[in-house]
Design an enzyme around this catalytic site. Structure first.
Site, PDB file in Angstrom:
ATOM      1  N   GLY A  10       0.823  -1.222   0.000  1.00 37.65           N
ATOM      2  CA  GLY A  10       0.000   0.000   0.000  1.00 37.65           C
ATOM      3  C   GLY A  10       0.848   1.259   0.000  1.00 37.65           C
ATOM      4  O   GLY A  10       0.448   2.294   0.537  1.00 37.65           O
ATOM      5  N   GLY A  13      -0.269   5.077  -1.114  1.00 38.07           N
ATOM      6  CA  GLY A  13      -1.340   5.821  -0.451  1.00 38.07           C
ATOM      7  C   GLY A  13      -0.865   7.073   0.263  1.00 38.07           C
ATOM      8  O   GLY A  13       0.299   7.472   0.161  1.00 38.07           O
ATOM      9  N   GLN A  14      -1.792   7.691   0.998  1.00 37.07           N
ATOM     10  CA  GLN A  14      -1.486   8.954   1.689  1.00 37.07           C
ATOM     11  C   GLN A  14      -0.258   8.803   2.601  1.00 37.07           C
ATOM     12  O   GLN A  14       0.648   9.623   2.576  1.00 37.07           O
ATOM     13  CB  GLN A  14      -2.695   9.416   2.529  1.00 37.07           C
ATOM     14  CG  GLN A  14      -2.474  10.787   3.145  1.00 37.07           C
ATOM     15  CD  GLN A  14      -3.413  11.101   4.316  1.00 37.07           C
ATOM     16  OE1 GLN A  14      -4.175  10.247   4.765  1.00 37.07           O
ATOM     17  NE2 GLN A  14      -3.364  12.322   4.792  1.00 37.07           N
ATOM     18  N   LEU A  15      -0.257   7.743   3.383  1.00 34.57           N
ATOM     19  CA  LEU A  15       0.853   7.541   4.313  1.00 34.57           C
ATOM     20  C   LEU A  15       2.067   6.902   3.662  1.00 34.57           C
ATOM     21  O   LEU A  15       3.203   7.313   3.892  1.00 34.57           O
ATOM     22  CB  LEU A  15       0.375   6.607   5.422  1.00 34.57           C
ATOM     23  CG  LEU A  15       0.150   7.273   6.738  1.00 34.57           C
ATOM     24  CD1 LEU A  15      -1.026   6.679   7.444  1.00 34.57           C
ATOM     25  CD2 LEU A  15       1.412   7.135   7.558  1.00 34.57           C
ATOM     26  N   ASP A  36       2.406  -1.670  -4.376  1.00 37.05           N
ATOM     27  CA  ASP A  36       1.004  -1.249  -4.298  1.00 37.05           C
ATOM     28  C   ASP A  36       0.228  -2.012  -5.367  1.00 37.05           C
ATOM     29  O   ASP A  36       0.801  -2.530  -6.329  1.00 37.05           O
ATOM     30  CB  ASP A  36       0.874   0.266  -4.529  1.00 37.05           C
ATOM     31  CG  ASP A  36      -0.440   0.822  -3.965  1.00 37.05           C
ATOM     32  OD1 ASP A  36      -0.411   1.438  -2.888  1.00 37.05           O
ATOM     33  OD2 ASP A  36      -1.506   0.603  -4.593  1.00 37.05           O
ATOM     34  N   ASP A  51      -0.678  -7.076  -5.542  1.00 37.98           N
ATOM     35  CA  ASP A  51      -1.947  -7.200  -4.837  1.00 37.98           C
ATOM     36  C   ASP A  51      -1.638  -8.054  -3.603  1.00 37.98           C
ATOM     37  O   ASP A  51      -1.347  -9.253  -3.736  1.00 37.98           O
ATOM     38  CB  ASP A  51      -2.993  -7.878  -5.740  1.00 37.98           C
ATOM     39  CG  ASP A  51      -4.322  -8.058  -5.013  1.00 37.98           C
ATOM     40  OD1 ASP A  51      -4.371  -7.878  -3.781  1.00 37.98           O
ATOM     41  OD2 ASP A  51      -5.313  -8.384  -5.690  1.00 37.98           O
ATOM     42  N   TYR A 141     -14.512  -1.131   8.435  1.00 43.82           N
ATOM     43  CA  TYR A 141     -13.083  -0.769   8.552  1.00 43.82           C
ATOM     44  C   TYR A 141     -12.620  -0.923  10.009  1.00 43.82           C
ATOM     45  O   TYR A 141     -11.591  -1.559  10.285  1.00 43.82           O
ATOM     46  CB  TYR A 141     -12.914   0.666   8.064  1.00 43.82           C
ATOM     47  CG  TYR A 141     -11.569   1.291   8.321  1.00 43.82           C
ATOM     48  CD1 TYR A 141     -10.430   0.870   7.636  1.00 43.82           C
ATOM     49  CD2 TYR A 141     -11.427   2.354   9.228  1.00 43.82           C
ATOM     50  CE1 TYR A 141      -9.193   1.478   7.854  1.00 43.82           C
ATOM     51  CE2 TYR A 141     -10.202   2.963   9.447  1.00 43.82           C
ATOM     52  CZ  TYR A 141      -9.090   2.523   8.762  1.00 43.82           C
ATOM     53  OH  TYR A 141      -7.870   3.127   8.982  1.00 43.82           O
ATOM     54  N   LYS A 145      -9.896  -3.531  11.628  1.00 43.68           N
ATOM     55  CA  LYS A 145      -8.704  -3.112  12.390  1.00 43.68           C
ATOM     56  C   LYS A 145      -8.699  -3.764  13.778  1.00 43.68           C
ATOM     57  O   LYS A 145      -7.639  -4.162  14.281  1.00 43.68           O
ATOM     58  CB  LYS A 145      -8.655  -1.583  12.510  1.00 43.68           C
ATOM     59  CG  LYS A 145      -8.356  -0.866  11.187  1.00 43.68           C
ATOM     60  CD  LYS A 145      -6.970  -1.177  10.657  1.00 43.68           C
ATOM     61  CE  LYS A 145      -6.641  -0.422   9.385  1.00 43.68           C
ATOM     62  NZ  LYS A 145      -5.346  -0.831   8.785  1.00 43.68           N
TER      63      LYS A 145
END
Ligand code: NAD
Ligand code: AKB
Length: 318
Positions: A10, A13-15, A36, A51, A141, A145
């Site tokens: 990932g 992504g944003q982070l 990613d 993936d 979500y 988590k």
């Protein structure tokens, strides 16, 4: 010292896009393998399209690069996750099972799992929510988590896998755009302010949520991963607090720089998600066990966001 080879899922992504650069700076660009689901444009360093639901491809990469640490960032976030709950559960959990299984099989040294304030629901107290609060998340979500944290702890207890985790608040940064969370407004609002556009906020003006600046969250992640194994006492996930504020607070902070900034409020389904989350987090354990302390308050975040975005947009329009 043995050099680390670090795989990030990932990473686009944003982070991930910011964490990858921090890890490249710390460990050397040739020791970081970013991956990613989607190809990344203009990526500087080693990148593999992966993936993370595909365990054999994950294993191939771990073997190919002799990976020693994995940061598992791939996930579908809270707001986007509600559009397709079963798919979200499958992606968030199956990718995590794959990382855990491959990590045990290949003696991975350390694994990082980002959890979220989304693990809390309406049975936890909203203010200074304690580490060991009851967890009854309202989103798929948050459920993924909560389960993910417990699976991390299970692999630590059963196999000795060194899994470390933080319950991130909403992350704010100028470097990247958020990917479908309930806290995304706190990034989008700065982009609107810079462009002199009005902002329509999907949360009510008095909705207080825990947030954290990108610099702080990256530092927290690296500090947790650097901490001596014996000091990591919590193997589900550490509460992490940066700063808490409402949309009204952020608007007032922006108005000290952009007095004419206009905001309207039109709450949507994300309001219900936010209503079930804490307004602030008690992170005493992170502070005591490995020395966590945030640096950025709302004024410092706003000043830096606006300065950095001004530079970014000036470059884009030149
Ligand atoms: P993001 O949505 O911006 O990025 C997630 C990335 O995962 C995307 O690039 C996406 O392409 C990738 N991805 C999705 N499915 C995948 C799959 N099957 N295989 C490989 N990659 C896949 O999310 P983010 O904000 O960068 O968050 C990173 C992690 O941190 C997530 O686990 C998220 O739950 C957690 N987190 C983020 C925040 C936040 O405010 N950003 C807060 C709490 C926790
Ligand atoms: C989201 O809003 O889904 C994320 C998070 C707090 O986990 N930013």
């Amino acid at each position: 010292m043995k050099s680390e080879k670090i795989l990030i899922t990932g990473a686009g992504g944003q982070l991930g896009s910011v964490l990858v650069k921090a890890l490249q700076n710390k460990f050397g660009i040739d020791n970081i393998i970013a991956s990613d689901l989607y190809m990344l444009k203009d990526f500087d360093g080693i990148f593999e399209q992966l993936d993370a639901s595909d365990i054999s491809h994950l294993e191939t990469l771990v073997t190919k690069y002799k990976v020693t640490q994995i940061y598992h960032l791939a996930a579908i976030l809270s707001a986007k996750g509600e559009q397709n709950p079963i798919h979200t559960w499958n992606v968030n959990l199956n990718t995590w099972f794959n990382v855990l299984e491959i990590s045990v099989k290949h003696n991975i040294n350390k694994v990082f799992f980002p959890s979220s304030i989304a693990v809390f629901g309406d049975m936890a107290s909203k203010v200074h929510t304690a580490q060991d609060s009851f967890l009854n998340p309202s989103t798929v979500y948050g459920m993924s988590k909560t389960a993910g944290e417990n699976w991390g702890q299970y692999y630590f207890l059963k196999y000795g896998l060194d899994v470390r985790s933080l319950r991130y608040p909403g992350v704010i940064g100028y470097q990247s755009m958020p990917g479908g969370g309930t806290t995304d407004y706190a990034v989008e609002i700065y982009h609107k302010a810079i462009k002199n556009e009005a902002f329509e906020c999907y949360l009510k003006d008095d909705t207080s949520l825990p947030m954290i600046y990108m610099d702080d969250v990256i530092r927290a992640t690296l500090e947790l991963m650097d901490a001596p194994k014996a000091s990591i006492k919590i193997r589900t996930s550490y509460n992490l607090q940066g700063i808490s504020f409402t949309p009204k607070d952020i608007v007032n902070a922006i108005k000290t720089f952009y007095p004419n900034f206009k905001v309207t409020y039109k709450p949507d389904f994300r309001q219900d998600i936010a209503n079930n989350w804490p307004s602030s987090i008690d992170d005493t354990h992170a502070r005591t066990d490995w020395g966590w302390k945030p640096n950025y308050d709302l004024h410092a975040i706003t000043k830096d966001m606006l300065e950095q975005l001004e530079k970014k947009y000036n470059v884009l329009t030149q």
